[in-house]
Design a protein around this motif. Sequence first.
Motif, PDB file in Angstrom:
ATOM      1  N   UNK A   5       0.823  -1.213   0.000  1.00 54.39           N
ATOM      2  CA  UNK A   5       0.000   0.000   0.000  1.00 54.39           C
ATOM      3  C   UNK A   5       0.860   1.267   0.000  1.00 54.39           C
ATOM      4  N   UNK A   6       2.171   1.102  -0.260  1.00 57.46           N
ATOM      5  CA  UNK A   6       3.063   2.257  -0.348  1.00 57.46           C
ATOM      6  C   UNK A   6       3.508   2.787   1.002  1.00 57.46           C
ATOM      7  N   UNK A   7       3.391   1.990   2.038  1.00 60.47           N
ATOM      8  CA  UNK A   7       3.752   2.435   3.380  1.00 60.47           C
ATOM      9  C   UNK A   7       5.053   1.839   3.855  1.00 60.47           C
ATOM     10  N   UNK A   8       5.344   2.082   5.145  1.00 62.11           N
ATOM     11  CA  UNK A   8       6.565   1.553   5.745  1.00 62.11           C
ATOM     12  C   UNK A   8       6.300   1.154   7.188  1.00 62.11           C
ATOM     13  N   UNK A   9       7.171   0.301   7.716  1.00 69.94           N
ATOM     14  CA  UNK A   9       7.102  -0.136   9.107  1.00 69.94           C
ATOM     15  C   UNK A   9       8.479   0.073   9.715  1.00 69.94           C
ATOM     16  N   UNK A  10       8.523   0.689  10.905  1.00 73.19           N
ATOM     17  CA  UNK A  10       9.772   0.862  11.634  1.00 73.19           C
ATOM     18  C   UNK A  10       9.596   0.259  13.014  1.00 73.19           C
ATOM     19  N   UNK A  11      10.680  -0.350  13.545  1.00 77.75           N
ATOM     20  CA  UNK A  11      10.660  -0.960  14.862  1.00 77.75           C
ATOM     21  C   UNK A  11      11.821  -0.399  15.665  1.00 77.75           C
ATOM     22  N   UNK A  12      11.555  -0.044  16.939  1.00 77.95           N
ATOM     23  CA  UNK A  12      12.604   0.478  17.801  1.00 77.95           C
ATOM     24  C   UNK A  12      12.445  -0.125  19.185  1.00 77.95           C
ATOM     25  N   UNK A  13      13.580  -0.436  19.823  1.00 79.34           N
ATOM     26  CA  UNK A  13      13.570  -0.946  21.188  1.00 79.34           C
ATOM     27  C   UNK A  13      14.791  -0.408  21.918  1.00 79.34           C
ATOM     28  N   UNK A  14      14.618  -0.101  23.201  1.00 79.21           N
ATOM     29  CA  UNK A  14      15.725   0.344  24.054  1.00 79.21           C
ATOM     30  C   UNK A  14      16.554  -0.845  24.530  1.00 79.21           C
ATOM     31  N   UNK A  15      16.114  -2.055  24.252  1.00 81.90           N
ATOM     32  CA  UNK A  15      16.855  -3.239  24.650  1.00 81.90           C
ATOM     33  C   UNK A  15      15.959  -4.276  25.289  1.00 81.90           C
ATOM     34  N   UNK A  16      16.547  -5.411  25.593  1.00 81.73           N
ATOM     35  CA  UNK A  16      15.823  -6.547  26.164  1.00 81.73           C
ATOM     36  C   UNK A  16      15.058  -6.125  27.426  1.00 81.73           C
ATOM     37  N   UNK A  18      12.706  -4.020  27.646  1.00 82.05           N
ATOM     38  CA  UNK A  18      12.299  -2.602  27.636  1.00 82.05           C
ATOM     39  C   UNK A  18      11.133  -2.325  26.687  1.00 82.05           C
ATOM     40  N   UNK A  19      10.585  -3.360  26.098  1.00 82.55           N
ATOM     41  CA  UNK A  19       9.457  -3.166  25.194  1.00 82.55           C
ATOM     42  C   UNK A  19       9.911  -2.784  23.799  1.00 82.55           C
ATOM     43  N   UNK A  20       8.949  -2.656  22.918  1.00 76.16           N
ATOM     44  CA  UNK A  20       9.229  -2.308  21.530  1.00 76.16           C
ATOM     45  C   UNK A  20       8.211  -1.292  21.044  1.00 76.16           C
TER      46      UNK A  20
END
Length: 174
Positions: A5-16, A18-20
Amino acid sequence: MVALHGGSVEVHSEGRGRGSEFTVRLPLLPAGEALTVAASVQEEPAPPERDTVPGRVLVVDDNRDAADILSESLELLGCETQVAYDGPSALRMAETFRPEVALLDIGLPVMDGYELARLLRERHASRGIRLVAVTGYGQASDRQQSKEAGFDAHLVKPLDLDVLESLLKRLAAS
């Protein structure tokens, strides 16, 4: 799915531990495009809409969740529905359920939606069953192929339920 659909996905985490954080970005639909999709459902002037949708609608999609949700949505509109997850099951169901409209996914296993449409037309021509392609394929060539296969209309996933309801009312009136 997002990329299609022309979009993007980004993932970020502060570490084990610590959630995402997941960020999904989808482009906005250009202002006139929704009207273009709705208008392309039927190329000829639409007959006047009825106030009601067809009584019996057969939903055929191998994505069980999508088929079940669509069926439930149609029931909220007042339709009686049955769901099949493949072509052979749909053919058997149509014999006893006798749908007025069949919403068919094109990319089905065992037998694709084009073959299913042809067989439904052959077996139920005298009842005037109306066929709607419900698919992820939305190019002009896809629409032309569904028209040549005998579909009355072509809708692209994800469905706009207002567009679907309007289409069903037009099909019921014609």
